[in-house]
Design an enzyme around this catalytic site. Sequence first.
Site, PDB file in Angstrom:
ATOM      1  N   GLN A  12       4.308   5.058 -13.720  1.00  0.00           N
ATOM      2  CA  GLN A  12       3.139   6.092 -13.881  1.00  0.00           C
ATOM      3  C   GLN A  12       2.708   7.235 -12.779  1.00  0.00           C
ATOM      4  OE1 GLN A  12      -0.678   3.886 -12.914  1.00  0.00           O
ATOM      5  NE2 GLN A  12       0.568   2.265 -11.614  1.00  0.00           N
ATOM      6  N   ASP A  38      20.330   7.195 -11.584  1.00  0.00           N
ATOM      7  CA  ASP A  38      20.320   5.645 -10.925  1.00  0.00           C
ATOM      8  C   ASP A  38      20.378   5.744  -9.776  1.00  0.00           C
ATOM      9  OD1 ASP A  38      20.299   3.119 -10.528  1.00  0.00           O
ATOM     10  OD2 ASP A  38      21.914   2.678 -11.808  1.00  0.00           O
ATOM     11  N   ALA A  62      10.603   2.673  -7.244  1.00  0.00           N
ATOM     12  CA  ALA A  62      10.369   1.536  -6.551  1.00  0.00           C
ATOM     13  C   ALA A  62      10.456   0.131  -7.322  1.00  0.00           C
ATOM     14  CB  ALA A  62       8.918   1.612  -5.685  1.00  0.00           C
ATOM     15  N   TYR A  63      10.699  -0.857  -6.642  1.00  0.00           N
ATOM     16  CA  TYR A  63      10.609  -2.225  -7.263  1.00  0.00           C
ATOM     17  C   TYR A  63       9.281  -2.803  -6.868  1.00  0.00           C
ATOM     18  CZ  TYR A  63      11.517  -7.211  -8.361  1.00  0.00           C
ATOM     19  OH  TYR A  63      11.745  -8.406  -8.946  1.00  0.00           O
ATOM     20  N   THR A 103       3.412   1.605   0.689  1.00  0.00           N
ATOM     21  CA  THR A 103       2.321   0.571   0.171  1.00  0.00           C
ATOM     22  C   THR A 103       1.385  -0.081   1.228  1.00  0.00           C
ATOM     23  OG1 THR A 103       1.859  -1.482  -1.095  1.00  0.00           O
ATOM     24  CG2 THR A 103       3.928  -1.272   0.099  1.00  0.00           C
ATOM     25  N   ASP A 104       0.073  -0.506   0.964  1.00  0.00           N
ATOM     26  CA  ASP A 104      -0.744  -1.160   1.776  1.00  0.00           C
ATOM     27  C   ASP A 104       0.052  -2.510   2.066  1.00  0.00           C
ATOM     28  OD1 ASP A 104      -1.136  -1.758  -1.046  1.00  0.00           O
ATOM     29  OD2 ASP A 104      -3.163  -2.550  -0.593  1.00  0.00           O
ATOM     30  N   TYR A 127       7.998  -8.158  -1.300  1.00  0.00           N
ATOM     31  CA  TYR A 127       7.610  -6.812  -1.866  1.00  0.00           C
ATOM     32  C   TYR A 127       7.489  -5.924  -0.462  1.00  0.00           C
ATOM     33  CZ  TYR A 127       4.982  -3.014  -3.589  1.00  0.00           C
ATOM     34  OH  TYR A 127       4.397  -1.492  -3.706  1.00  0.00           O
ATOM     35  N   LYS A 131       9.536  -2.873   1.384  1.00  0.00           N
ATOM     36  CA  LYS A 131       9.051  -1.502   1.485  1.00  0.00           C
ATOM     37  C   LYS A 131       8.948  -1.038   2.986  1.00  0.00           C
ATOM     38  CE  LYS A 131       7.381   0.828  -1.271  1.00  0.00           C
ATOM     39  NZ  LYS A 131       8.115   1.819  -2.328  1.00  0.00           N
ATOM     40  N   TRP A 152      -3.226   0.007  -4.750  1.00  0.00           N
ATOM     41  CA  TRP A 152      -3.960  -0.198  -6.106  1.00  0.00           C
ATOM     42  C   TRP A 152      -3.941   0.998  -7.034  1.00  0.00           C
ATOM     43  CZ3 TRP A 152      -8.912  -3.722  -5.210  1.00  0.00           C
ATOM     44  CH2 TRP A 152      -8.729  -4.876  -4.200  1.00  0.00           C
TER      45      TRP A 152
END
Length: 286
Positions: A12, A38, A62-63, A103-104, A127, A131, A152
């Site tokens: 996204q 990859d 990212a995973y 990420t938060d 996760y 990160k 989010w």
Amino acid sequence: MTKILVIGASGQLGQSFQYWAPCFPNFKMLFKALPELDLLDGDKLERYFRSTAIDVVINCAAYTGVDQAEDQPKNAHQLNAKAINSLSELSKAYGFILVHFSTDYVFDGSAQTPYREDDPLSPLGVYGKTKAQGEGIMQSAGIDGWIIRTSWLFSPYGKNFVKTIFSLLQNKDEINVVADQTGSPTYAIDLAAATLKALDQKPAFDGVKVYHYTNSGHTTWYGLATAIKKQINTHCEIHPVDTAAYSIKAKRPKYSVLSCEKIKKDFKLNPQAWESALKDCLKKIV
């Protein structure tokens, strides 16, 4: 002309960069996704950068499966940490700027005011831990770039909370949504635009800087679901529930609002309210 490679182009955020590409004539943007590029194939990566001169790499890969990561820690580590090590080594070898998203969830959610870039990290689950590892690897690699933490994420593309709730509201009579986690919804299209606007200002890079970017304001998942309901015609009832009502594997931060003052000041950015970003997203989904 600045040559930018966007990795993870089919997700996204990657698709959001593709949305804006025609609006930035100073950039020649290349988009690569699996299986063409990859991040876990070191030899293939090396060959690509040896044959293609790139000024900036924007890593959107990212995973992101928060619960799945508890069962697949190795997979999460490979994409969120090991791949960042590969990109950092290639950045050092081939001299490109690396822009990476975090990420938060690197925070534990015990704060009561928005997290700043220099607040200590204490992730709760696999996760967030992977990160945070990726961030540490990049910061100690002796390269130039940005780590941009966000939260989010939603958009008209891929799988995300807004698209899921939009679908459920049209197909269910009632749904339960978590009401005891607070954060800032972020429109991937706005995040991509902000990143490109910042790069377009030709900033002086000196090491790795950390920034936060979200849309302005904050809410709960229940508040976000309710805002979606207001925008569409549905009779579905939304019931607020506590996280404890769900048998989920990974712990989530209760409060993960990010302070975006640094990126706003450095690049004169003014993120729109999440509510107006949501309206734009829903128009595109419909």
